[in-house]
Write a protein that holds these residues in place. Structure first.
Motif, short mmCIF file in Angstrom:
data_model
loop_
_atom_site.label_atom_id
_atom_site.label_comp_id
_atom_site.label_asym_id
_atom_site.label_seq_id
_atom_site.Cartn_x
_atom_site.Cartn_y
_atom_site.Cartn_z
N ASN A 94 0.82 -1.21 0.00
CA ASN A 94 0.00 0.00 0.00
C ASN A 94 0.85 1.26 0.00
O ASN A 94 0.70 2.14 -0.85
CB ASN A 94 -0.86 0.04 1.26
CG ASN A 94 -1.95 -1.00 1.26
OD1 ASN A 94 -2.71 -1.10 0.30
ND2 ASN A 94 -2.00 -1.80 2.31
N LEU A 95 1.73 1.32 0.97
CA LEU A 95 2.51 2.54 1.13
C LEU A 95 3.52 2.70 0.00
O LEU A 95 3.69 3.79 -0.56
CB LEU A 95 3.21 2.54 2.49
CG LEU A 95 3.96 3.81 2.84
CD1 LEU A 95 3.05 5.04 2.80
CD2 LEU A 95 4.62 3.70 4.22
N ASP A 117 10.15 -6.57 -4.36
CA ASP A 117 9.13 -7.25 -3.56
C ASP A 117 9.40 -8.75 -3.64
O ASP A 117 10.15 -9.21 -4.49
CB ASP A 117 7.73 -6.91 -4.07
CG ASP A 117 6.68 -6.97 -2.97
OD1 ASP A 117 6.14 -5.91 -2.59
OD2 ASP A 117 6.41 -8.08 -2.45
N LYS A 122 3.72 -9.57 -8.08
CA LYS A 122 4.22 -8.22 -8.35
C LYS A 122 5.51 -8.21 -9.17
O LYS A 122 5.77 -7.29 -9.94
CB LYS A 122 4.45 -7.49 -7.03
CG LYS A 122 3.13 -7.16 -6.34
CD LYS A 122 3.31 -6.56 -4.95
CE LYS A 122 1.94 -6.29 -4.33
NZ LYS A 122 1.98 -6.22 -2.87
N VAL A 154 8.66 -2.37 3.69
CA VAL A 154 8.30 -3.79 3.85
C VAL A 154 7.53 -3.96 5.17
O VAL A 154 7.51 -3.05 6.00
CB VAL A 154 9.57 -4.69 3.86
CG1 VAL A 154 10.27 -4.64 2.51
CG2 VAL A 154 10.52 -4.28 4.98
N PHE A 177 10.10 3.80 6.64
CA PHE A 177 8.71 4.03 7.02
C PHE A 177 8.15 2.90 7.88
O PHE A 177 6.99 2.95 8.28
CB PHE A 177 7.82 4.19 5.77
CG PHE A 177 7.92 5.54 5.13
CD1 PHE A 177 7.49 6.67 5.80
CD2 PHE A 177 8.43 5.68 3.86
CE1 PHE A 177 7.56 7.92 5.21
CE2 PHE A 177 8.52 6.93 3.25
CZ PHE A 177 8.08 8.05 3.94
N ALA B 98 -3.46 3.71 2.18
CA ALA B 98 -2.29 3.20 2.89
C ALA B 98 -2.36 3.60 4.37
O ALA B 98 -2.11 2.78 5.26
CB ALA B 98 -1.00 3.76 2.25
#
Ligand SMILES: NC(=O)c1ccc[n+]([C@@H]2O[C@H](COP(=O)([O-])OP(=O)(O)OC[C@H]3O[C@@H](n4cnc5c(N)ncnc54)[C@H](O)[C@@H]3O)[C@@H](O)[C@H]2O)c1
Ligand SMILES: NC(=O)c1ccc[n+]([C@@H]2O[C@H](COP(=O)([O-])OP(=O)(O)OC[C@H]3O[C@@H](n4cnc5c(N)ncnc54)[C@H](O)[C@@H]3O)[C@@H](O)[C@H]2O)c1
Lengths: 214, 214
Positions: A94-95, A117, A122, A154, A177, B98
DNA sequence: ATCTTATTGTTAATAAAATAACAATGTTTT
DNA sequence: AAAACATTGTTATTTTATTAACAATAAGAT
């Protein structure tokens, strides 16, 4: 003027913010700006703006305000790397996708050249405008594409290992993040951001304001 | 100890970060922690940790470190609002989703109770675990659900108007992720974050380090 | 051309944040 | 139970960041 002196982190942040706002203004066909106008847009003081610009040795000629185009260029000369730096997003969830779509086509000197990923769905697809590589090929790809900066998105339980890996493969700066606090060697620059902290800070001051103002 | 004194923003941020890390540690069955351990996890000094805890009037009993469960509770008493505060995401795009998926089930005192969008595809659906309301019903919904905090993730060109609206409808705190710098009345707390600034900061220090270290 | 004015660039002062220093305190060792 | 020790809580000091003050400068007014 010591051009080779590292600027304070706070000043670097503000320079980036100045540029973002100045670029918006240029798009609106504004060509000059006074220190107090720029300050108001950033909720800081005019003195601070002038002081920051002094630090980077920029001088306006005075009284007509700053030439926005020129100032943007000067900021670029200071904070951008001449040849550009290549960036990868690690963890295209998502992020990761949100960041990719935001980043795309924004900065000419920072190139988002890859994402990584471990989800077969993906891998080898182009997602939000950037090719997603198999995390297993990361070592090779980081070297091939000369990637020096990673945006780490991740899941928390993969964060520590992934971080150790990318550092081993030569990454020099990380924007983390994930909610996991990482440890990196001193020659790798680490910046961490957690939205919950921002929201909790907002909530704290809302609470305090409600207490005193009803 | 002046319990009613507003804490410095920096301390509030760190308290939130302490709690995040302490909760992770609790999950790993760790029950006590020394100031220097907590400091290392956050890349700050032990004195800073102790000083922050002093500010909130927390005392450990000493020598066995801090009781993590107790400390988490104390931090909560300081930074959380007793009754809890309700939060909405405004603009349910990439970033909005997100944030929603990250937020879900995280904080017991901050409840993500709604999102708003103007896209008919999204309205009245549950997206990333939160119901999406028509932006046109925002005034009513903010009042009905007693929402006091907004996370702003609409496109840049909608940011200013949307911000003015939510302020009019009684929002008391805003976390602004749009690239637009907003103006709010002094009784509304505004926090802004731009990822590009973080990434450019990383890039600047990577560049500088490369210059001096090769 | 001179005066007025607004704005800049910079030094000095202030305020805020971080760190150091160290006495106090409770734990463990002997 | 005394001594040695590690860690805390807090005050003092240092460092960093911000703001204030003001002379210098150039644009516009007279
Ligand atoms: N969503 C947010 O707004 C938000 C905010 C702050 C922090 N975070 C954090 O950012 C991280 C990502 O959040 P998200 O919502 O995008 O999660 P997500 O689950 O949507 O995305 C994680 C991605 O990483 C991939 N992945 C899993 N293990 C991997 C591995 N070992 N190597 C490479 N890729 C792997 C997954 O396939 C997935 O695509 C989490 O740590 C989360 O806590 C998220
Ligand atoms: N994606 C990121 O990582 C990122 C990072 C930083 C900032 N931002 C900023 O956050 C904002 C959102 O980014 P995004 O990638 O999620 O964009 P997006 O286009 O995916 O999402 C925007 C959402 O807002 C909705 N919307 C549009 N106009 C609206 C209106 N008037 N009222 C209510 N809803 C409206 C759209 O339907 C859409 O769902 C942008 O301003 C972007 O610049 C994004």
């Amino acid at each position: 003027m010591m051009q080779n002196m590292k600027l304070p982190g706070k000043t670097v942040e503000r320079l980036s913010e100045y540029r973002r706002i100045l670029l918006n203004l240029l798009a609106e066909k504004k060509n000059y700006i006074y220190s107090y106008e720029l300050a108001a847009l950033l909720h800081i003081t005019a003195v601070q703006v002038r002081r920051d610009l002094m630090l980077i040795g920029y001088s306006s000629g005075a009284r007509k305000g700053y030439d926005i185009r020129e100032l943007v260029e000067t900021i670029g000369r200071i904070i951008d790397s001449e040849e550009g730096l290549n960036v990868a997003i690690v963890g295209m969830g998502n992020l990761g996708r949100a960041v990719a779509s935001y980043f795309r086509g924004k900065r000419s000197k920072l190139n988002l050249v890859a994402s990584f990923d471990n989800d077969p769905q993906k891998i080898n697809k182009v997602i939000s405008g950037v090719k997603c590589f198999d995390i297993k090929t990361m070592e090779q790809t980081i070297r091939d594409l000369n990637i020096s900066i990673a945006i780490l998105t991740v899941p928390p339980d993969a964060a520590k290992n992934t971080c150790d890996e990318i550092v081993r493969y030569g990454i020099r700066g990380i924007l983390n993040f994930t909610t996991v606090s990482l440890k990196v060697p001193p020659d790798v620059y680490l910046e961490e951001y957690d939205m919950i902290t921002s929201i909790e800070k907002v909530a704290y001051f809302v609470k305090e304001n409600l207490k005193t103002q009803g």
